[in-house]
Design a protein around this motif. Sequence first.
Motif, short mmCIF file in Angstrom:
data_model
loop_
_atom_site.label_atom_id
_atom_site.label_comp_id
_atom_site.label_asym_id
_atom_site.label_seq_id
_atom_site.Cartn_x
_atom_site.Cartn_y
_atom_site.Cartn_z
N ILE A 1 6.93 8.81 0.79
CA ILE A 1 7.25 7.39 0.76
C ILE A 1 6.20 6.60 1.53
CG2 ILE A 1 9.76 7.75 0.54
CD1 ILE A 1 9.99 7.13 3.54
N PRO A 2 6.03 5.31 1.22
CA PRO A 2 5.06 4.50 1.97
C PRO A 2 5.35 4.57 3.48
CG PRO A 2 5.82 3.31 0.04
CD PRO A 2 6.68 4.54 0.15
N LYS A 3 4.28 4.57 4.26
CA LYS A 3 4.41 4.82 5.71
C LYS A 3 5.33 3.82 6.40
CE LYS A 3 0.08 2.34 6.34
NZ LYS A 3 -1.36 2.47 6.55
N GLN A 4 5.40 2.58 5.88
CA GLN A 4 6.23 1.57 6.56
C GLN A 4 7.72 1.90 6.49
OE1 GLN A 4 4.14 0.84 4.00
NE2 GLN A 4 5.11 -0.54 2.50
N LYS B 1 15.20 3.35 12.97
CA LYS B 1 14.87 2.24 12.07
C LYS B 1 13.52 2.50 11.41
CE LYS B 1 15.17 -1.42 14.81
NZ LYS B 1 15.29 -2.84 15.25
N THR B 2 13.34 1.95 10.22
CA THR B 2 12.03 2.10 9.58
C THR B 2 10.98 1.34 10.38
OG1 THR B 2 12.39 0.19 8.16
CG2 THR B 2 13.04 2.35 7.28
N ILE B 3 9.72 1.75 10.20
CA ILE B 3 8.62 1.10 10.90
C ILE B 3 8.57 -0.39 10.59
CG2 ILE B 3 6.09 0.96 11.01
CD1 ILE B 3 6.07 4.03 10.62
N ILE B 4 8.76 -0.73 9.31
CA ILE B 4 8.66 -2.15 8.93
C ILE B 4 9.80 -2.97 9.56
CG2 ILE B 4 9.97 -2.02 6.74
CD1 ILE B 4 7.80 -3.89 5.55
N GLU B 5 10.97 -2.35 9.76
CA GLU B 5 12.07 -3.06 10.43
C GLU B 5 11.72 -3.36 11.88
OE1 GLU B 5 16.35 -1.94 8.82
OE2 GLU B 5 15.11 -0.14 8.96
N HIS B 6 11.12 -2.39 12.56
CA HIS B 6 10.67 -2.64 13.93
C HIS B 6 9.68 -3.79 13.96
CE1 HIS B 6 12.51 0.72 16.10
NE2 HIS B 6 12.15 1.54 15.13
N THR B 7 8.73 -3.77 13.01
CA THR B 7 7.69 -4.80 12.96
C THR B 7 8.28 -6.18 12.72
OG1 THR B 7 6.13 -3.15 12.07
CG2 THR B 7 5.54 -5.47 11.82
N ILE B 8 9.15 -6.29 11.72
CA ILE B 8 9.75 -7.59 11.38
C ILE B 8 10.64 -8.10 12.51
CG2 ILE B 8 11.31 -8.79 9.79
CD1 ILE B 8 10.37 -6.79 7.61
N THR B 9 11.44 -7.21 13.09
CA THR B 9 12.34 -7.60 14.18
C THR B 9 11.57 -8.16 15.36
OG1 THR B 9 13.97 -5.94 13.52
CG2 THR B 9 14.14 -6.78 15.76
N GLY C 1 0.81 -1.22 0.00
CA GLY C 1 0.00 0.00 0.00
C GLY C 1 0.84 1.27 0.00
N ILE C 2 0.16 2.38 -0.26
CA ILE C 2 0.84 3.67 -0.35
C ILE C 2 0.73 4.45 0.96
CG2 ILE C 2 0.91 5.89 -1.57
CD1 ILE C 2 -0.38 4.38 -3.96
N GLY C 3 -0.42 4.33 1.65
CA GLY C 3 -0.61 5.06 2.91
C GLY C 3 -0.84 6.54 2.69
N LYS C 4 -1.90 6.90 1.95
CA LYS C 4 -2.16 8.29 1.58
C LYS C 4 -2.39 9.20 2.79
CE LYS C 4 -4.22 6.86 -2.80
NZ LYS C 4 -5.47 6.64 -3.51
N ARG C 5 -2.95 8.67 3.87
CA ARG C 5 -3.27 9.51 5.02
C ARG C 5 -2.03 10.01 5.76
NH1 ARG C 5 -7.52 5.70 8.05
NH2 ARG C 5 -6.25 4.14 7.00
N MET C 6 -0.88 9.41 5.48
CA MET C 6 0.34 9.81 6.17
C MET C 6 0.93 11.09 5.60
SD MET C 6 2.32 9.33 8.61
CE MET C 6 1.86 7.76 9.30
N ILE D 1 12.63 0.33 -2.09
CA ILE D 1 13.24 0.62 -0.79
C ILE D 1 13.56 -0.65 0.00
CG2 ILE D 1 12.98 1.83 1.42
CD1 ILE D 1 11.14 3.80 0.01
N PHE D 2 12.65 -1.62 -0.03
CA PHE D 2 12.81 -2.76 0.88
C PHE D 2 14.15 -3.47 0.71
CE2 PHE D 2 12.35 -7.07 2.45
CZ PHE D 2 11.90 -6.82 3.74
N GLN D 3 14.55 -3.69 -0.52
CA GLN D 3 15.80 -4.43 -0.76
C GLN D 3 17.04 -3.69 -0.27
OE1 GLN D 3 15.82 -7.55 -1.51
NE2 GLN D 3 13.61 -7.59 -1.86
#
Length: 239
Positions: free
Chosen positions: A24-27, A34-42, A15-20, A63-65
């Motif tokens: 860049i995507p909110k994650q 750290k990015t939000i997604i890194e916190h989540t995955i960790t 997703g894009i996360g338009k409300r943010m 970005i992810f790679q």
Amino acid sequence: MSTTSQFPVILPAAGIGKRMQSDIPKQYLVILGKTIIEHTITSLLSHPNVSYVVIVLSSNDTIFQTLPLASNPRVKTTLGGKERADSVLAGLQYLSAQEKWVLVHDAARPCLKHDDLSNLLALTKSGETGGILASPVRDTMKRGDSNGTIAHTESRDNLWHALTPQLFPLQQLKSALIEAQQKHVPITDEASAIEFVNQNVLLVEGSASNIKVTKPEDLMLAEFYLSQQANQAHFKDHT
């Protein structure tokens, strides 16, 4: 929950996360270095019952790679679709059919507590019925009309905020999503797909701190909760 039981997690992140209101995507917004997604995955990978995480990405994600976690052998990636349900279905199709249960979690929900996840996974020991983390509604709830006027006050009795992760038998969730897709039924979370095919979904009370970062003001709140969790973990390690 035995530490030998292992479950995969799907993270829809296309997703894009338009409300943010971000470029860049909110994650990929950064909290505490750290990015939000890194916190989540960790957080997910550090739970003893999580085997690996499948990140479902947009085809134009660049970005992810670039993240250090992308090279972790327990982090897999596949491509998603336009809607959340499309991405979750892509994640399910990526998984081995031998997996019995699957968790689905929001990429932008970094403050999940391990105890809550353990309580949700305990459902796998008591039968075939899946469930979701949820928190009871505490505020007075108003139903509005199309003019932005209060139509009436909703009763809070038995009203819950749906959270993630959501946990279901893999084949049940897969077939429910396919059926909803074929009948053009909008699916907002995995539980709504199971509800659509008239199957039961259990509620497991989780912490209200398990917030989803969707608006700019959520960043500060997520930073507070993550700092609090880090401090508690540090205190445990030194007692």
